[in-house]
Design a protein around this motif. Structure first.
Motif, PDB file in Angstrom:
ATOM      1  N   PRO A  52       7.216   7.002  13.396  1.00 34.67           N
ATOM      2  CA  PRO A  52       6.550   6.715  12.063  1.00 34.67           C
ATOM      3  C   PRO A  52       6.994   5.948  11.289  1.00 34.67           C
ATOM      4  CG  PRO A  52       8.579   8.760  12.294  1.00 34.67           C
ATOM      5  CD  PRO A  52       8.113   8.255  13.359  1.00 34.67           C
ATOM      6  N   VAL A  53       6.516   4.669  11.441  1.00 34.99           N
ATOM      7  CA  VAL A  53       6.715   3.601  10.766  1.00 34.99           C
ATOM      8  C   VAL A  53       6.976   3.464   9.214  1.00 34.99           C
ATOM      9  CG1 VAL A  53       4.684   2.471  10.732  1.00 34.99           C
ATOM     10  CG2 VAL A  53       6.596   0.748  10.736  1.00 34.99           C
ATOM     11  N   GLU A  54       6.143   4.434   8.635  1.00 42.35           N
ATOM     12  CA  GLU A  54       6.100   4.555   7.268  1.00 42.35           C
ATOM     13  C   GLU A  54       7.298   5.107   6.978  1.00 42.35           C
ATOM     14  OE1 GLU A  54       2.171   5.043   8.935  1.00 42.35           O
ATOM     15  OE2 GLU A  54       4.057   6.157   9.184  1.00 42.35           O
ATOM     16  N   SER A  55       8.241   5.601   7.564  1.00 44.77           N
ATOM     17  CA  SER A  55       9.699   6.111   7.032  1.00 44.77           C
ATOM     18  C   SER A  55      10.270   4.792   6.861  1.00 44.77           C
ATOM     19  CB  SER A  55      10.375   7.000   8.051  1.00 44.77           C
ATOM     20  OG  SER A  55      10.545   6.120   9.351  1.00 44.77           O
ATOM     21  N   ILE A  56      10.289   3.654   7.546  1.00 42.66           N
ATOM     22  CA  ILE A  56      10.803   2.384   7.433  1.00 42.66           C
ATOM     23  C   ILE A  56      10.204   1.641   6.103  1.00 42.66           C
ATOM     24  CG2 ILE A  56      11.554   0.078   8.291  1.00 42.66           C
ATOM     25  CD1 ILE A  56      10.703   1.194  11.065  1.00 42.66           C
ATOM     26  N   LEU A  57       9.053   1.599   5.968  1.00 44.10           N
ATOM     27  CA  LEU A  57       8.441   0.692   5.105  1.00 44.10           C
ATOM     28  C   LEU A  57       8.504   1.220   3.480  1.00 44.10           C
ATOM     29  CD1 LEU A  57       5.036  -0.163   6.792  1.00 44.10           C
ATOM     30  CD2 LEU A  57       7.158  -1.483   6.576  1.00 44.10           C
ATOM     31  N   THR A  58       8.958   2.528   3.555  1.00 45.89           N
ATOM     32  CA  THR A  58       9.175   3.403   2.222  1.00 45.89           C
ATOM     33  C   THR A  58      10.608   3.484   1.893  1.00 45.89           C
ATOM     34  OG1 THR A  58       8.779   5.408   3.236  1.00 45.89           O
ATOM     35  CG2 THR A  58       6.790   4.298   2.160  1.00 45.89           C
ATOM     36  N   GLU A  85       0.857  -1.320   0.259  1.00 46.90           N
ATOM     37  CA  GLU A  85       0.113   0.050  -0.030  1.00 46.90           C
ATOM     38  C   GLU A  85       0.830   1.129   0.163  1.00 46.90           C
ATOM     39  OE1 GLU A  85      -3.512  -1.982   2.567  1.00 46.90           O
ATOM     40  OE2 GLU A  85      -2.211  -0.698   3.656  1.00 46.90           O
ATOM     41  N   LEU A  86       2.004   1.379   1.027  1.00 52.28           N
ATOM     42  CA  LEU A  86       2.659   2.493   0.785  1.00 52.28           C
ATOM     43  C   LEU A  86       3.792   2.710  -0.432  1.00 52.28           C
ATOM     44  CD1 LEU A  86       3.791   2.173   4.590  1.00 52.28           C
ATOM     45  CD2 LEU A  86       2.363   4.003   3.380  1.00 52.28           C
ATOM     46  N   SER A  87       4.245   1.316  -0.703  1.00 55.86           N
ATOM     47  CA  SER A  87       5.102   1.498  -1.792  1.00 55.86           C
ATOM     48  C   SER A  87       4.493   1.657  -3.243  1.00 55.86           C
ATOM     49  CB  SER A  87       6.198   0.165  -2.204  1.00 55.86           C
ATOM     50  OG  SER A  87       4.987  -0.835  -2.223  1.00 55.86           O
ATOM     51  N   ARG A  97      15.540   0.658  11.884  1.00 56.02           N
ATOM     52  CA  ARG A  97      14.707   1.980  11.882  1.00 56.02           C
ATOM     53  C   ARG A  97      15.477   2.749  10.646  1.00 56.02           C
ATOM     54  NH1 ARG A  97      11.869   3.602  16.790  1.00 56.02           N
ATOM     55  NH2 ARG A  97      10.395   1.662  16.938  1.00 56.02           N
ATOM     56  N   SER A  98      16.495   2.496  10.456  1.00 55.79           N
ATOM     57  CA  SER A  98      17.441   3.454   9.402  1.00 55.79           C
ATOM     58  C   SER A  98      16.983   2.889   7.764  1.00 55.79           C
ATOM     59  CB  SER A  98      18.906   3.679   9.616  1.00 55.79           C
ATOM     60  OG  SER A  98      19.549   2.117   9.217  1.00 55.79           O
ATOM     61  N   GLY A  99      16.385   1.880   7.811  1.00 55.41           N
ATOM     62  CA  GLY A  99      16.087   1.159   6.673  1.00 55.41           C
ATOM     63  C   GLY A  99      17.254   0.349   5.963  1.00 55.41           C
ATOM     64  N   ALA A 100      18.372   0.117   6.786  1.00 51.98           N
ATOM     65  CA  ALA A 100      19.158  -0.594   6.129  1.00 51.98           C
ATOM     66  C   ALA A 100      18.943  -2.244   6.372  1.00 51.98           C
ATOM     67  CB  ALA A 100      20.566  -0.511   7.033  1.00 51.98           C
TER      68      ALA A 100
END
Length: 386
Positions: A157-163, A125-127, A302-305
């Protein structure tokens, strides 16, 4: 105080284990798999009720092929319930899920818990939304709350991870091009129908072999008051609320589940499990040291890595101020200390959430420290091992 309340206060609720099968710094995935099996055997001897494995991909977590590892764990244990926490329904068809668990159930009947989660659907949904939305003012920062002794921290803000680009790429690589996850409630319905033997596709009856009639308990995992909690309640299924993943939303998730609950052939009343991160040692300074790189590990996520090999507390550098801010809510809601301190914290978590059962995960760099953490907690909680 009623008789039920008195019994709840004096009788410890069940404890179960969530294993993330972490690959530790200086080790490898094969070792992590062997350690998961050893930890399950340890948990069974100590009297834990369940041993559940998490599904993650393209990170330093060795339980990516969750059903395969569940089968190996079931074969290496005798009575403890074994399951998923949780199968990402958006990455697997209901048919493949039921056939996999039905196959394991054929050899180890009545011991499987099939946990389902919608995180993969949420990523889709987010991507598929605009990855560069029009800038807008950030939402006001909500302050921490202390609810009857339990810390409910400022939401992350979990959206920052998922995107994050790496997370999106990993998710897309896990699917066929153009594939689109079904609605989560529909997927859960198909899983239940396949297990019950009343599944059809375009009015054609189809039977999962193995799968039909398997004695597999279906659970729903959720981190918010959204669709997962609503589906679990409406279908009368047990629900797992993730305090260890999203501590800021655990109370609203549990409340939404209970409000939506309708009795079913599975449950007459709501059944709630709440998860928690713990590290237990003989004394608090030792526990704090062993848990000191938890923030480093969460920072990778959390940083997306993605989850990196779990750092060694004897060699890791301290987090800087910006890094600490990113993981602050998770670090402060981890239960760390001597057995009495951790038991007191978990009792507060159970009381405030009204949990019927707690699910604990204990991640440390040294595997012996993980074993000790679970053993010390089991003894202090009053579990009766073999």
């Amino acid at each position: 105080m009623t008789g039920v309340e008195e019994a709840r206060r004096t009788t410890p609720i069940p404890l179960s284990v969530l294993d993330l099968a972490p690959v530790t710094e200086g080790s490898d995935a094969a070792t992590a798999v062997r350690r998961s099996v050893a930890l399950a055997q340890h948990a069974e001897r100590l009297g834990y009720r369940r041993f559940w494995l998490a599904e993650h991909h393209f990170v330093a977590v060795a339980s990516s092929s969750t059903a395969t590892l569940i089968g190996l764990v079931a074969g290496a244990t005798e009575s403890i319930r074994v399951g998923s926490a949780a199968v990402q329904s958006g990455l697997h068809t209901p048919v493949s899920i039921v056939e996999a668990f039905g196959t394991i159930d054929a050899l180890y009947p009545g011991r499987l818990d099939l946990g389902l989660g919608r995180s993969a659907q949420r990523r889709t949904e987010l991507s598929t939304a605009d990855r560069q939305p029009t800038p807008r003012e950030p939402a006001p920062r909500q302050p921490d709350q202390i609810v009857d002794g339990l810390l409910i921290p400022t939401p992350f803000p979990v959206e920052s991870i998922l995107t994050a680009p790496r997370v999106v790429a990993a998710f897309e690589a896990s699917q066929f091009d153009g594939a689109s996850p079904p609605d989560f409630d529909d997927a859960v319905g198909d899983v239940l129908a396949l297990l019950a033997g009343d599944f059809d596709h375009h009015d054609v009856a189809l039977t999962a072999v193995p799968g039909r009639g398997a004695d597999v308990a279906v659970w729903i995992f959720g981190s918010s008051k959204g669709q997962s909690a609503q589906t679990a309640g409406a279908r009368g299924l047990p629900f797992v609320a993730n305090y260890h993943v999203s501590p800021s939303t655990v109370l609203e998730a549990v409340e939404a589940y209970r409000s939506a609950f309708r009795p079913s052939s599975v449950l007459a009343d709501p059944y709630v499990v709440v998860s928690a991160d713990v590290v237990v040692a003989e004394d608090e300074p030792t526990a704090r040291h062993r848990a000191s790189t938890y923030g480093h590990w969460v920072h990778g996520i959390r940083s997306g890595a993605g989850a990196q090999p779990y750092p060694d507390p004897d060699t890791a550098r301290p987090l800087d101020d910006d890094e600490r801010v990113l993981v602050d809510d998770r670090v402060r809601t981890q239960f760390v200390g001597d057995p009495e301190t951790v038991v007191d914290g978990l009792r507060t978590l159970a009381r405030v959430t009204g949990a019927d059962e707690l699910l604990v995960t204990s991640v440390t760099h040294d595997f012996d420290h993980r074993l000790a953490s679970h053993e010390l907690l089991a003894a202090a909680w009053g579990l009766r091992g073999q």
